[in-house]
Scaffold this active site. Structure first.
Site, mmCIF file in Angstrom:
data_model
loop_
_atom_site.group_PDB
_atom_site.id
_atom_site.type_symbol
_atom_site.label_atom_id
_atom_site.label_comp_id
_atom_site.label_asym_id
_atom_site.label_seq_id
_atom_site.Cartn_x
_atom_site.Cartn_y
_atom_site.Cartn_z
ATOM 1 N N GLU A 198 5.244 39.672 -4.903
ATOM 2 C CA GLU A 198 3.987 39.481 -5.611
ATOM 3 C C GLU A 198 3.348 40.829 -5.908
ATOM 4 O O GLU A 198 3.265 41.693 -5.031
ATOM 5 C CB GLU A 198 3.036 38.639 -4.770
ATOM 6 C CG GLU A 198 1.673 38.408 -5.424
ATOM 7 C CD GLU A 198 0.739 37.609 -4.538
ATOM 8 O OE1 GLU A 198 0.703 36.380 -4.693
ATOM 9 O OE2 GLU A 198 0.053 38.216 -3.692
ATOM 10 N N ASP B 72 0.406 38.367 -10.372
ATOM 11 C CA ASP B 72 -0.649 37.502 -9.856
ATOM 12 C C ASP B 72 -2.016 37.853 -10.420
ATOM 13 O O ASP B 72 -2.435 39.009 -10.384
ATOM 14 C CB ASP B 72 -0.683 37.590 -8.331
ATOM 15 C CG ASP B 72 -1.568 36.517 -7.715
ATOM 16 O OD1 ASP B 72 -1.405 35.335 -8.072
ATOM 17 O OD2 ASP B 72 -2.421 36.871 -6.887
ATOM 18 N N LYS C 231 4.368 38.152 -0.392
ATOM 19 C CA LYS C 231 3.064 38.017 -1.015
ATOM 20 C C LYS C 231 2.143 39.161 -0.594
ATOM 21 O O LYS C 231 2.547 40.061 0.141
ATOM 22 C CB LYS C 231 2.475 36.645 -0.699
ATOM 23 C CG LYS C 231 3.401 35.500 -1.124
ATOM 24 C CD LYS C 231 2.669 34.192 -1.279
ATOM 25 C CE LYS C 231 1.900 34.183 -2.580
ATOM 26 N NZ LYS C 231 1.237 32.872 -2.812
ATOM 27 N N LYS D 148 1.943 24.549 -2.319
ATOM 28 C CA LYS D 148 0.601 23.990 -2.102
ATOM 29 C C LYS D 148 0.685 22.465 -2.219
ATOM 30 O O LYS D 148 0.193 21.856 -3.172
ATOM 31 C CB LYS D 148 -0.385 24.581 -3.096
ATOM 32 C CG LYS D 148 -0.562 26.089 -2.914
ATOM 33 C CD LYS D 148 -1.456 26.676 -3.991
ATOM 34 C CE LYS D 148 -1.567 28.200 -3.814
ATOM 35 N NZ LYS D 148 -2.372 28.831 -4.878
ATOM 36 N N ARG E 105 0.813 -1.217 0.000
ATOM 37 C CA ARG E 105 0.000 0.000 0.000
ATOM 38 C C ARG E 105 0.845 1.265 0.000
ATOM 39 O O ARG E 105 0.508 2.249 -0.678
ATOM 40 C CB ARG E 105 -0.947 -0.012 1.200
ATOM 41 C CG ARG E 105 -1.859 1.196 1.333
ATOM 42 C CD ARG E 105 -2.510 1.625 0.034
ATOM 43 N NE ARG E 105 -3.217 0.557 -0.654
ATOM 44 C CZ ARG E 105 -3.613 0.615 -1.913
ATOM 45 N NH1 ARG E 105 -3.336 1.697 -2.647
ATOM 46 N NH2 ARG E 105 -4.248 -0.397 -2.474
#
Length: 286
Positions: A202, A224, A169, A137, A102
């Site tokens: 950003e 962005d 950011k 992410k 697994r």
């Protein structure tokens, strides 16, 4: 070739923790049903189409479960696969094969899905100067494997974590009081702490791009959630003074238009946060 973050120590620690989560005090299904002396074979069967990833990791998992198991590899990381292909055959103690099954599949299915999607997006921007980037992410405690899969699929790793590059950011900029304040404070911090880290900022508008250009002292500008027309204008405004990166909700349907604007990089969070795993099985050979 492994990326620098895939060390023997990191691999061993990851596998040890993953096995502890899955096996606990024993694989009692296999211990109960299969004689300890039983020797068998199993084949890693591909049931989807795409780019294979995780073979090298699978070998390490199998070795750590039982070093006496033999793995005969037919397909390596990065190759194109189709249903019916056999990536490898593992031979040896049946209980150990089942214990490793697994974890091997969980890793390879997800890594192959990521490599496949990365390859697909790369095909859509072929012929441009843009290169495909991943993001942070990622799945907690599985980032190393997900970023490895991006490389296998032909993408480029962005920063690994919060420690190896500075990205200011929108929230950083807003909390700092603006573009100039955020950049200035960052430069002072790096000087004060004697760190050499690249700085990316950003931007959400052409006005913010202009503010970065007026302030300077950075390495890369993130553009962005801009339209292709805005991206093209931003690239012209920057005029090669800094590396450019397009970001924000970029999909298979929009990436070609983004690449055509002349940006240097395109970052796509979906490479790792919402990818579909490849269907792969480990099947007993009787």
């Amino acid at each position: 070739m492994r990326p620098s973050y895939i060390t023997d120590e990191n691999l061993e620690q990851f596998i040890k923790q993953a096995l502890a989560e899955d096996v606990g005090d024993g694989d009692h299904s296999s211990l109960a049903a299969i004689p300890a002396s039983a020797q068998n074979e199993a084949q890693l069967l591909i049931k989807g189409t795409g780019v294979l990833a995780g073979v090298e990791l699978a070998q390490e998992i199998i070795r750590q479960v039982d070093s006496s198991l033999q793995v005969d590899v037919f397909l390596r990381d990065g190759v194109a696969v189709k249903p019916g292909d056999v990536a490898f055959i593992v031979t040896g103690k049946a209980q150990a094969i089942l214990t490793a099954e697994r974890l091997v599949l969980n890793c390879m299915q997800r890594m192959s899905g990521i490599a496949t999607y990365t390859h697909q997006l790369n095909q859509l921007i072929a012929g441009t100067n843009a290169r495909l980037l991943d993001t942070r992410k990622t799945t907690p405690n599985f980032r190393m494997m997900e970023k490895w899969a991006v490389l296998i699929g032909g993408g480029v790793n962005h920063r690994y974590g919060l420690f190896d590059m500075i990205i200011l950011k929108d929230n950083h900029v807003d909390y700092a009081g603006g573009i100039k304040q955020a950049i200035t404070a960052t430069q002072e911090y790096l000087q004060r702490t004697n760190r050499q880290l690249k700085i990316e900022v950003e931007t959400r508008s052409l006005q913010e791009v202009q503010q970065v250009l007026e302030t300077g002292g950075i390495d890369r500008i993130m553009l962005d959630n801009m339209t292709p027309d805005q991206l093209r204008e931003a690239v012209q405004l920057i005029n090669g003074r800094f590396i450019t990166e397009a970001s924000g909700g970029i999909t298979k349907e929009t990436i070609a238009a983004v690449a055509a604007t002349g940006v240097d990089f395109i970052s796509v969070g979906a490479l790792t946060h919402s990818v579909r795993s490849m269907d792969i099985s480990l099947k007993a050979r009787k």
